[in-house]
Write an enzyme that holds these catalytic residues in place. Structure first.
Site, mmCIF file in Angstrom:
data_model
loop_
_atom_site.group_PDB
_atom_site.id
_atom_site.type_symbol
_atom_site.label_atom_id
_atom_site.label_comp_id
_atom_site.label_asym_id
_atom_site.label_seq_id
_atom_site.Cartn_x
_atom_site.Cartn_y
_atom_site.Cartn_z
ATOM 1 N N GLU A 53 0.833 -1.218 -0.121
ATOM 2 C CA GLU A 53 -0.047 0.118 -0.117
ATOM 3 C C GLU A 53 0.986 1.298 0.005
ATOM 4 O O GLU A 53 1.731 1.482 0.690
ATOM 5 C CB GLU A 53 -0.911 -0.024 1.109
ATOM 6 C CG GLU A 53 -1.774 1.079 1.207
ATOM 7 C CD GLU A 53 -2.917 1.125 2.218
ATOM 8 O OE1 GLU A 53 -3.525 2.056 2.616
ATOM 9 O OE2 GLU A 53 -2.629 0.292 3.132
ATOM 10 N N GLY A 80 3.724 2.189 10.514
ATOM 11 C CA GLY A 80 3.444 1.512 11.889
ATOM 12 C C GLY A 80 3.129 0.008 11.687
ATOM 13 O O GLY A 80 3.672 -0.765 12.170
ATOM 14 N N ALA A 81 2.196 -0.082 10.541
ATOM 15 C CA ALA A 81 1.790 -1.745 10.238
ATOM 16 C C ALA A 81 1.268 -1.581 9.073
ATOM 17 O O ALA A 81 0.640 -0.780 8.504
ATOM 18 C CB ALA A 81 0.992 -2.277 11.477
ATOM 19 N N MET A 82 0.676 -2.856 8.673
ATOM 20 C CA MET A 82 -0.083 -3.061 7.279
ATOM 21 C C MET A 82 -1.113 -4.090 7.521
ATOM 22 O O MET A 82 -0.756 -5.396 8.051
ATOM 23 C CB MET A 82 0.968 -3.211 5.878
ATOM 24 C CG MET A 82 0.099 -3.340 4.712
ATOM 25 S SD MET A 82 -0.701 -1.967 4.425
ATOM 26 C CE MET A 82 -2.199 -2.672 3.504
ATOM 27 N N GLU A 83 -2.160 -3.959 7.074
ATOM 28 C CA GLU A 83 -3.278 -4.849 7.344
ATOM 29 C C GLU A 83 -3.464 -6.067 6.539
ATOM 30 O O GLU A 83 -4.515 -6.525 6.275
ATOM 31 C CB GLU A 83 -4.714 -4.150 7.538
ATOM 32 C CG GLU A 83 -5.355 -3.667 5.963
ATOM 33 C CD GLU A 83 -4.893 -2.045 5.818
ATOM 34 O OE1 GLU A 83 -5.316 -1.521 5.036
ATOM 35 O OE2 GLU A 83 -3.775 -1.680 6.508
ATOM 36 N N HIS A 118 -5.918 -1.994 15.554
ATOM 37 C CA HIS A 118 -6.324 -1.162 14.329
ATOM 38 C C HIS A 118 -5.968 -2.267 13.040
ATOM 39 O O HIS A 118 -6.952 -2.174 12.189
ATOM 40 C CB HIS A 118 -5.417 -0.040 13.998
ATOM 41 C CG HIS A 118 -5.600 0.909 12.974
ATOM 42 N ND1 HIS A 118 -6.403 1.878 12.916
ATOM 43 C CD2 HIS A 118 -4.967 0.867 11.766
ATOM 44 C CE1 HIS A 118 -6.439 2.365 11.577
ATOM 45 N NE2 HIS A 118 -5.435 1.761 10.920
ATOM 46 N N GLU A 119 -5.022 -2.785 12.637
ATOM 47 C CA GLU A 119 -4.758 -3.541 11.706
ATOM 48 C C GLU A 119 -5.699 -4.727 11.629
ATOM 49 O O GLU A 119 -6.198 -5.178 10.531
ATOM 50 C CB GLU A 119 -3.036 -4.201 11.699
ATOM 51 C CG GLU A 119 -2.267 -2.914 11.835
ATOM 52 C CD GLU A 119 -2.371 -1.768 10.739
ATOM 53 O OE1 GLU A 119 -3.073 -2.022 9.609
ATOM 54 O OE2 GLU A 119 -2.103 -0.797 11.035
ATOM 55 N N GLU A 149 -9.551 4.063 6.717
ATOM 56 C CA GLU A 149 -8.564 4.494 7.758
ATOM 57 C C GLU A 149 -9.541 5.343 8.909
ATOM 58 O O GLU A 149 -8.926 5.170 10.105
ATOM 59 C CB GLU A 149 -7.386 5.385 7.212
ATOM 60 C CG GLU A 149 -6.282 4.536 6.447
ATOM 61 C CD GLU A 149 -5.718 3.281 7.178
ATOM 62 O OE1 GLU A 149 -6.003 3.339 8.382
ATOM 63 O OE2 GLU A 149 -5.214 2.607 6.180
#
Length: 890
Positions: free
Chosen positions: A127, A268-271, A304-305, A327
């Protein structure tokens, strides 16, 4: 590095893809410098597209090795290929398969987009436009495909092979030292959700059974030897899964859910579907290396993820203009989760502090944009606080307007109607309108209007009739446009507590301001009240109301709304700092200002003292927030123009010193009362974290009130601390007091944690924010530290990002040296990782707010940078917007 003029992409120009890809079969053979990718794409014309249109696939730094249509190699004149794209001139007007073979070099990929290596681990970040760096593809979010991925690697180099979806066949490759694993994801997804991981990793896992009875294996993968630090993250996943079922009715839908922590990550991170890849700072934690803030952040980011599984994955966004749809909505969901896990009141204050610190300045500066932008040149630059935090506030307002029941019904309808689809903001609002029967077309303006609205309020009390009249007026940056729909949660407070009052236009404590101005009247108000407006921060606005300190302190003492109690104390402190900053003449560095606090500061200190006496031990976390002052950035944002960071710093330090000395008799006993029992085990729970927060806030005030006593207390705490929260808090106090004690403590800390990168990040950041002229030389030394690397985003953010965002007096030095340091870093980093370089550059977003001399220097440096050839599209976009935009303080 490319030199090009950023090309604008506009929402109004959206049209569906001319082709769709229903299925993707990938064969990825990992190698450090020569990874081969074979992608077989099941393509068909899109009935909504242009008949007979060429098939145009995206690419980025790719090498094409082969191309076949329905198994037959294509002649050279049938296509055009470059590193940046592949075009099939006359594709069949029927379904067909296209097999594309590409070659990539993961080790050389310092941009950390697409497939790259982090500490020897193969991983991906796709992304927003990363999949095109793996193979040629229709790399857009409205093309959803079912993926089957075969991953092959050297077994010794990568014994763990992970992909999206559920695991399938796996085994050795005969006659080699390599092995393979097949992963299949049955849920159609856009390319940005693709992921793979290969490497040497430790694993911790636990079973989970969904509300539908599905057995799921949840696993967290980390660097070898760090498995014990993944336990909290694993527990956070399990709690997130259970909470999403209870709060939103959303069960998990695969047999496995995997989280992988890597040390080099732009975000921070990726889903990614079923395979979330994380920056390791949001996974690894133990008491020796992680603070209470780290634990809370891990919990929030893990949630969140995971929540993206529905709000982002099962229902994705049609185009990147709808980014807030996944988001902003998911930030709202993770905020609700954290509020349920911790103190809702304390967490809400934290959310608003983040919004005001990050998003309000964005809304007021040249980088302002609507929550749903109308145009962009580089989508990576729109992963902003406006999209995330303000987007979450819009969702929160919908719940406030509709009520919890209708909101939940609308969410259920949205998920049901859009499952497996790429949705828009209009689809989101339509679900709530259908369930509630409420017309949300006027409310939709929140998605389209940039800037922070102002609401001015004025009240009058008629003692004879017992009526209180409240007038509200809204205004927006630019001064034109139709009014917004603004929910105003409110109440009235008297000298002894809340007042009961009747107003038929207030429902469940909320008045909806829909016109440019309106007036409401309360009956049965026996005494002049203090209005408590925007309780819980019910709308992301700036409130203007002429209340005196005495009235605000009445709210601190008697309001039933925790947010407005905190806000009352903040407002009094803000006025005291602003008045002093505006009135004080420049002062020689290092000289202590005469106290001369005045009666207003004395009254404020007395009110805080009374508050601590009554409530500190009952709710330490809330008390720590009330005791804290607005940050220097908050004060600058409130000023808006002609900002002098030195004057703000001196004024704030003077008030801190006054509070420390006034409250000294309470702070020492408070620290003693909050100290843990000898031998008590560390716990990251909210109550324990709150006690540490208040004790460390007291230590901080002691350090400025009496530096010698502060040094002694901080050194004692540093020596005795059994956790990183208390250890770092003590070091922070010492870092603010020049002298040999500071340098001894910093050196010892750096040596102790020389092999702990995440702890060294805290060490870098702490030193970068020391508000002294020598900090630039200190940063120069730290850039030569063995642990610092420009290729690691965490290191760059810790040292240079912390300097730009957290050290306003030195970043905005009158001589321009701070601006130059950050600009030089951006230019160097742009050649390595343009995305992180552009993020750093946004630090200049408020440059026009500064007083003329500083603003002029910043403008000169930005203009020189813009004139240099070879800038990336990411940096060129931010520069153009920063220099072209005008200041619209909102």
């Amino acid at each position: 590095m490319r030199t090009e003029t950023p090309q604008m992409i506009r929402l109004e120009d959206y049209r569906p893809s001319d082709h769709l890809i229903d299925r993707v079969d990938l064969d990825i053979r990992l190698a450090p410098h020569d990874t081969r990718v074979s992608a077989t794409l099941a393509v068909r014309p899109n009935p909504a597209g242009v008949p007979g249109a060429p098939l145009v696939l995206d690419g980025d730094e790719l090498t094409l090795l082969g191309l076949a249509l329905d198994g037959q190699a294509l002649p050279a004149d049938a296509f055009t290929a470059s590193a940046a794209g592949l075009t099939l001139h006359a594709p069949p007007r029927r379904p067909f398969t296209l097999t594309v073979e590409t070659q990539i070099d993961p080790t050389a990929n310092t941009k950390l987009m697409g497939l790259y290596r982090s500490g020897g681990v193969y991983c991906t970040q796709c992304e927003a436009d990363g999949f095109r760096r793996i193979t040629y593809f229709l790399d857009r979010p409205d093309v959803l495909s079912v993926y089957t991925t075969r991953i092959e690697a050297d077994r010794a180099e990568a014994p763990v092979l992970l992909g999206n979806g559920d695991p399938g066949e796996a085994g050795a490759v005969p006659g080699t030292g390599r092995h393979f694993a097949v992963w299949h994801d049955p849920h159609p997804k856009p390319a940005y959700l693709f992921a793979l991981v290969g490497g040497r990793l430790d694993r911790v896992s636990a079973p989970f059974t969904t509300m539908e009875g599905r057995a799921v294996t949840v696993a967290v993968y980390v660097e070898p030897g760090k498995g014990s630090r993944a336990d909290y993250a694993l527990d956070a996943v399990l709690r997130s899964m259970r909470w999403d079922e209870a709060a939103f009715g959303r069960p998990y839908d695969l047999a496995v859910f995997n989280v992988v922590a890597v040390s080099d990550f732009n975000m921070g991170a990726m889903e990614n579907k079923g395979l979330n890849i994380f920056n390791d700072k949001y996974v690894l934690a133990d008491p020796e290396t992680a603070t209470d803030t780290d634990y809370a952040n891990i919990e929030a980011v893990i949630a969140h993820e995971y929540f993206h599984n529905w709000s982002g994955n099962r229902v994705t966004c049609r185009d990147w203009f709808q980014l807030c749809l996944k988001e902003g909505l998911t930030v709202f969901r993770d905020q609700e989760f954290s509020s349920d896990m911790r103190s809702r009141a304390v967490h809400r204050i934290g959310e608003v502090r983040t919004l005001r610190t990050r998003q309000f300045p964005e809304d007021a500066g040249p980088l302002a944009h609507p929550v749903r932008p109308r145009a962009y040149a580089e989508i990576n630059n729109f992963y902003t606080a406006t999209v995330y935090e303000k987007g979450a506030e819009i969702v929160r307002m919908i719940r406030t307007l509709l009520g919890p029941a209708a909101f939940r019904a609308g969410m259920d309808r949205y998920f049901a109607e859009n499952d497996g689809r790429a949705a828009t903001v209009e689809d989101f609002l339509a679900a709530f309108a259908a369930e509630s029967g409420r017309d949300l077309s006027a409310f939709a303006r929140w998605y389209e209007r940039p800037g922070t609205p102002r609401v001015s309020a004025a009240g009058s009390h008629d003692a004879a009739t017992g009526r209180y009249t409240l007038s509200l007026r809204q205004s927006l940056p630019g001064g034109d446009g139709a009014p917004l729909v603004i929910p105003v949660a409110l109440g009235l407070v008297g000298a002894a507590g809340p007042l009961e009052a009747a107003c038929e236009r207030v429902r469940d404590g909320v008045f909806v301001l829909e016109a440019a101005s309106d007036t409401i009247t309360f009956a049965g108000v026996a005494e002049p009240p203090v209005p408590s407006l925007f309780r819980g921060f019910s709308a992301p606005v700036r409130l203007e109301m002429d209340l005196g300190d005495a009235e605000r302190l009445t709210l601190l003492r008697h309001d039933t709304d925790p947010f407005n109690r905190w806000q009352a104390a903040q407002s009094v402190a803000m006025r005291l700092i602003l008045d002093r900053a505006a009135a004080r003449a420049p002062q020689a560095e290092g000289a202590e200002e005469a106290e001369e606090a005045g009666p207003a500061a004395a009254a404020y200190a007395a009110a805080l003292g009374a508050f601590l006496d009554a409530e500190a031990l009952a709710d330490p976390a809330f008390a720590a927030l009330v005791l804290g002052l607005p940050g220097e950035g908050d004060v600058a944002n409130e000023m808006g123009r002609d900002v002098d960071p030195d004057a703000i710093h001196r004024a704030r330090q003077t008030l801190r010193r006054h509070l420390g000395r006034s409250l000294r008799g309470r702070l020492d006993p408070l620290r003693a009362a909050l100290a843990p029992a000898a031998g008590a085990p560390f716990s990251p729970d909210a109550a324990s974290a709150g006690r540490r927060a208040l004790a460390n806030a007291a230590l901080d005030l002691l350090g400025i009130a009496d530096p010698e006593a502060g040094i002694q207390a901080a050194e004692a705490q540093l020596a005795a601390a059994t956790n990183m929260t208390d250890r770092l808090a003590a070091l922070s106090v010492l870092a603010q007091i020049p002298g040999p004690a500071r340098e001894r403590a910093l050196d010892a800390f750096g040596e102790r944690y020389a092999d702990e990168p995440l702890v060294l990040d805290k060490w870098f950041a702490l030193q970068a924010t020391i508000p002294e002229a020598g900090t630039l030389d200190r940063i120069a030394r730290l850039r030569r530290h063995p642990a610092f690397a420009m290729t690691n985003p965490n290191r760059v953010r810790a040292l240079i990002g912390s300097f730009g965002l957290g050290n306003p007096t030195q970043f905005a030095r009158p001589d321009g040296a701070g601006f130059a340091l950050l600009a030089e870093t951006v230019e160097a980093l742009d050649r390595v990782n343009p995305q992180i370089a552009a993020k750093l550059l946004t630090t200049f977003g408020s440059w026009r707010m500064l007083e003329p001399a500083r603003s002029s220097r910043a403008g000169e440096i930005l203009s020189r940078m813009q004139a240099r050839p070879g800038l990336s599209r990411d940096v060129a976009d931010i520069l153009a917007r920063t220099l072209a935009g005008s200041l619209t303080h909102s």
